[in-house]
Write an enzyme that holds these catalytic residues in place. Sequence first.
Site, PDB file in Angstrom:
ATOM      1  N   LYS A   1     -23.388  -8.386  -3.100  1.00  8.96           N
ATOM      2  CA  LYS A   1     -22.182  -7.797  -2.529  1.00  8.96           C
ATOM      3  C   LYS A   1     -22.495  -6.363  -2.107  1.00  8.96           C
ATOM      4  O   LYS A   1     -23.175  -5.626  -2.813  1.00  8.96           O
ATOM      5  CB  LYS A   1     -21.031  -7.827  -3.533  1.00  8.96           C
ATOM      6  CG  LYS A   1     -21.299  -7.175  -4.868  1.00  8.96           C
ATOM      7  CD  LYS A   1     -20.148  -7.379  -5.835  1.00  8.96           C
ATOM      8  CE  LYS A   1     -20.461  -6.771  -7.203  1.00  8.96           C
ATOM      9  NZ  LYS A   1     -19.368  -6.976  -8.178  1.00  8.96           N
TER      10      LYS A   1
ATOM     11  N   LYS B   1     -16.284  -9.793   2.378  1.00 14.84           N
ATOM     12  CA  LYS B   1     -15.916 -10.020   0.978  1.00 14.84           C
ATOM     13  C   LYS B   1     -14.396  -9.976   0.880  1.00 14.84           C
ATOM     14  O   LYS B   1     -13.783  -8.939   1.126  1.00 14.84           O
ATOM     15  CB  LYS B   1     -16.536  -8.970   0.064  1.00 14.84           C
ATOM     16  CG  LYS B   1     -16.294  -9.236  -1.417  1.00 14.84           C
ATOM     17  CD  LYS B   1     -16.945  -8.183  -2.279  1.00 14.84           C
ATOM     18  CE  LYS B   1     -16.858  -8.573  -3.759  1.00 14.84           C
ATOM     19  NZ  LYS B   1     -15.456  -8.770  -4.211  1.00 14.84           N
TER      20      LYS B   1
ATOM     21  N   PHE C   1     -16.303 -20.296   0.048  1.00 13.31           N
ATOM     22  CA  PHE C   1     -17.641 -19.748   0.282  1.00 13.31           C
ATOM     23  C   PHE C   1     -18.750 -20.540  -0.401  1.00 13.31           C
ATOM     24  O   PHE C   1     -19.920 -20.263  -0.180  1.00 13.31           O
ATOM     25  CB  PHE C   1     -17.735 -18.280  -0.139  1.00 13.31           C
ATOM     26  CG  PHE C   1     -17.323 -17.981  -1.554  1.00 13.31           C
ATOM     27  CD1 PHE C   1     -18.106 -18.349  -2.636  1.00 13.31           C
ATOM     28  CD2 PHE C   1     -16.144 -17.299  -1.808  1.00 13.31           C
ATOM     29  CE1 PHE C   1     -17.733 -18.066  -3.929  1.00 13.31           C
ATOM     30  CE2 PHE C   1     -15.757 -16.996  -3.110  1.00 13.31           C
ATOM     31  CZ  PHE C   1     -16.552 -17.380  -4.169  1.00 13.31           C
TER      32      PHE C   1
ATOM     33  N   ARG D   1     -25.615 -14.780 -12.420  1.00 10.74           N
ATOM     34  CA  ARG D   1     -25.999 -13.675 -11.534  1.00 10.74           C
ATOM     35  C   ARG D   1     -27.315 -13.992 -10.849  1.00 10.74           C
ATOM     36  O   ARG D   1     -28.264 -14.442 -11.495  1.00 10.74           O
ATOM     37  CB  ARG D   1     -26.151 -12.378 -12.330  1.00 10.74           C
ATOM     38  CG  ARG D   1     -24.889 -11.908 -13.039  1.00 10.74           C
ATOM     39  CD  ARG D   1     -23.950 -11.179 -12.119  1.00 10.74           C
ATOM     40  NE  ARG D   1     -22.698 -10.852 -12.808  1.00 10.74           N
ATOM     41  CZ  ARG D   1     -21.585 -10.483 -12.200  1.00 10.74           C
ATOM     42  NH1 ARG D   1     -21.555 -10.391 -10.882  1.00 10.74           N
ATOM     43  NH2 ARG D   1     -20.501 -10.198 -12.892  1.00 10.74           N
TER      44      ARG D   1
END
Length: 303
Positions: A219, A70, A143, A213
Amino acid sequence: MQRTVGASMRENSRVSRRRWLLWAATSSASLALPVASARSSVPAAGRTNLVLARQAPDDVDPAGFLVSEKYDGVRAWWDGRNLRFRSGLPVAAPAWFTQRLPRDTPLDGELWIARGRFEAVSGVVRKNTPVDAEWRDVRYMLFEMPDAVGTFEERARILQALAARQAPDTLIAIEQQRIADRASLRRRLVDVVRAGGEGLVLHRADAPYVVGRTDALLKLKPLQDAEAVVVGHVAGRGKYAGMLGALRVRTDDGVRFALGSGFSDAQRADPPAIGAVVTYTYQGTTANGTPRFARFLRVRGDA
């Protein structure tokens, strides 16, 4: 102009998918990548519905996911013509930087300099007038490909090829890997954090592109983080007299609490304004949903 819907759009989607997969399999293919759906023709300034990650549970099983580091940069998406913040507002990037991005191919990623350099990259990319010398250190860590057809694994493969051909010194496709089990995932997280990274991202390998979402994108960090809106200021006492003592904030779920730690003296002297969105870290929640050990991280700053 927005594409027509119905049968013609379905047929275009099938054709686009065939072309896209052919490009992925052919090393000499063109960089002109097709986009699957009519969503990509929505006016860019109105778009804020990108894919967003949920917090991974501590015992998440990595089977079926591709895992990457991340990167703690500034979220930015390329609509095929313009580089924009997550809010949809434009990024004032130098012309030479945007000229390296593929025309008509939407991209999503982080503007990033190095681990632990969030404040530096934020200062560079938020200037109304870009400074060329500063932007030379910025990389666009890719990404996702908004609205592209195929699974995430297929899209990740395309990103690798695109970045390598288009501008390898500016575009970096984030490395994705499969991890066998929970123990290996934990070891990978420890290694990344010890090296100064923020954490990991897990993306379902078989996931189509979605917005908002989603459990397909998780994450994983040593600390959880979330966002809240500033609804008030609490005056400081003692050494903080005349400065900020704490922010009163409200989460998306309507939970209100005081956020009092994590601020520098400069931030206490000039605190985030009411209405600002701030990011905070925490370690679980109480029975009534209040974050435990909440600590201010930064103002989100989409613009």
